[in-house]
Every structure is written in C-alpha cells, then in structure tokens.
Design an enzyme around this catalytic site. Sequence first.
Site, short mmCIF file in Angstrom:
data_model
loop_
_atom_site.label_atom_id
_atom_site.label_comp_id
_atom_site.label_asym_id
_atom_site.label_seq_id
_atom_site.Cartn_x
_atom_site.Cartn_y
_atom_site.Cartn_z
N ASP A 110 0.85 -1.18 0.00
CA ASP A 110 0.00 0.00 0.00
C ASP A 110 0.90 1.24 0.00
O ASP A 110 2.09 1.16 0.33
CB ASP A 110 -0.90 -0.03 1.24
CG ASP A 110 -1.96 1.04 1.22
OD1 ASP A 110 -2.40 1.43 0.12
OD2 ASP A 110 -2.35 1.50 2.30
N ASP A 112 -0.29 4.92 1.11
CA ASP A 112 -0.52 5.76 2.29
C ASP A 112 -0.49 4.93 3.56
O ASP A 112 -1.19 3.91 3.66
CB ASP A 112 -1.87 6.49 2.15
CG ASP A 112 -1.85 7.51 1.03
OD1 ASP A 112 -1.05 8.46 1.12
OD2 ASP A 112 -2.61 7.35 0.06
#
Length: 267
Positions: free
Chosen positions: A12, A14
Amino acid sequence: MMTEPRWNYLMDMDGVLVREEHLVPGADAFIAELRENSVPFMVLTNNSIYSPRDLRARLHRTGLDIPEDSIWTSALATAQFLDQQRPGGSAYVVGESGLTTALHNIGYVLTDRDPDYVVLGETRTYSFEAITRAIRMVEGGARFIATNPDEKGPSRDGSLPATGAVAALIEKATGRAPYFVGKPNPLMMRSALRNLGAHSESTLMIGDRMDTDISSGLEAGLQTVLVLSGISDASTAEVFPYRPTLILDSVADLVGNTANPFKSVDT
C-alpha cells in the site's frame, strides 16, 4: 538442496510509504534496496484520482523514486477489469483524470447517453448533477461499478466523503449495489500480480489496514505484513479473526532483509 524463494512485493502507499504527504522514516531506504537488487515490486493505492505519473511526482517530492510502471491504482484495475468484461464498451464516469485516462487508454467511450456502465471513482468535487445522472442511468439499466469502497478520506480540514459513501447514496436511490474493484477485493491484488509477472506463493503484501490490505492479501493467497506506521496499532490485529504473517513497526524493519523478509523476526 532447496533454494529460498525470491520474494516479490506488493505494498500500500498511504500509511506504508508516506503519511500525510510526509515520508515514513526508512521507506526511502527500503525502496532503494528493492531497486538496487532488482526485486520486483508494485505500489498499490485505492485512490483513483491520480494517474501513475501524478503519483510518481507526488512520491518523488517526499524522497521516493518509484517508476510509473511500479504504481497500480484502483482506476487501472477497474479499467483492466472492464476491458476483460466488455472490450470497447462505454461508460459514464464520475471521477477525475486518473480514472478517465485509464478508461480512454483501453479504448472506452465516455458518454452520458445509454452507457454500458456507470463508473464511480473518487473526486474532490462530487456534483449533485453528476450523481443524479448516474442514478438515472443505473435505473435505466447501466451496470454499476465503483473503483473502491473507502467511505471517507482525509484532508487538512477533516474527513471528506469518498467513493464508498457516494456509492451508498446511489445504491440507496436505485436499489442496485455496485461492484467494487479495489481493495479489499482480491481482484486488485491479482491484477497487480499479473502486471508484475509474479506468483502469489512468492509475494508479500505490506499494508497498514487489516480490513483492506491484509484481508485482500490473504484472499489472494499472499503472505502479509501489517506495518504500524499508518492506521493500525499493535492491538488492531487482535480484533480480527485472521492474522498477518508478520507485524512490523514499519518497512524500515525490512531494510537489509528484503531477500528474506522473515529474517526480520528470526530469533
């Protein structure tokens, strides 16, 4: 003698590499090690607003050097899904350039007249008029697709409604639920794996959320790493009926161990 698998990485963005536009300490060293050792990796995001080129520029400002082709968005996954389902189709899009560009690139026609699909993505300026049109098109028979189910997103002034919240509004008005392509749908992981040319058995998914990153990683057959540099803390994992393979403070704990990430917890 059996050789250890060569690990590939999905991660991922963020909460794993950046947080609120700032670099997660050690993320630059982690990415640098992956690139120096030619370790295949892909950065994933449910954000459909930006193109990979936009996101590369954003990440570069924080000190991360990540190629465009190593960034996979829910907009790209949605476009790939639609290209497989109905090549050369048409769509009415509520979203930003990251989504419209992805659909243009697969040869889709964007129209507000009898489209095959209504495709809902994220935008900072949801229009009541656009949402009303989307509702009427879904009522008229257009298939309803949404890039991701995130209900809210952050801003400097507080939470903003995101794709999942607006999708709920359209669903309530039409009685038609959307098909969400992005995380936690494991389809997002599988499409990233295909583009990476990687196999699930030798791939790690690194995320900061149990309910999206870790869940979809598990369902796609990946080893999973929960990092505590984003939304989750150490107690979060205990709430869920499934567990990640590893729990680490951040990706900085993997520096020096990217060839064998499980050394980071060896005793």
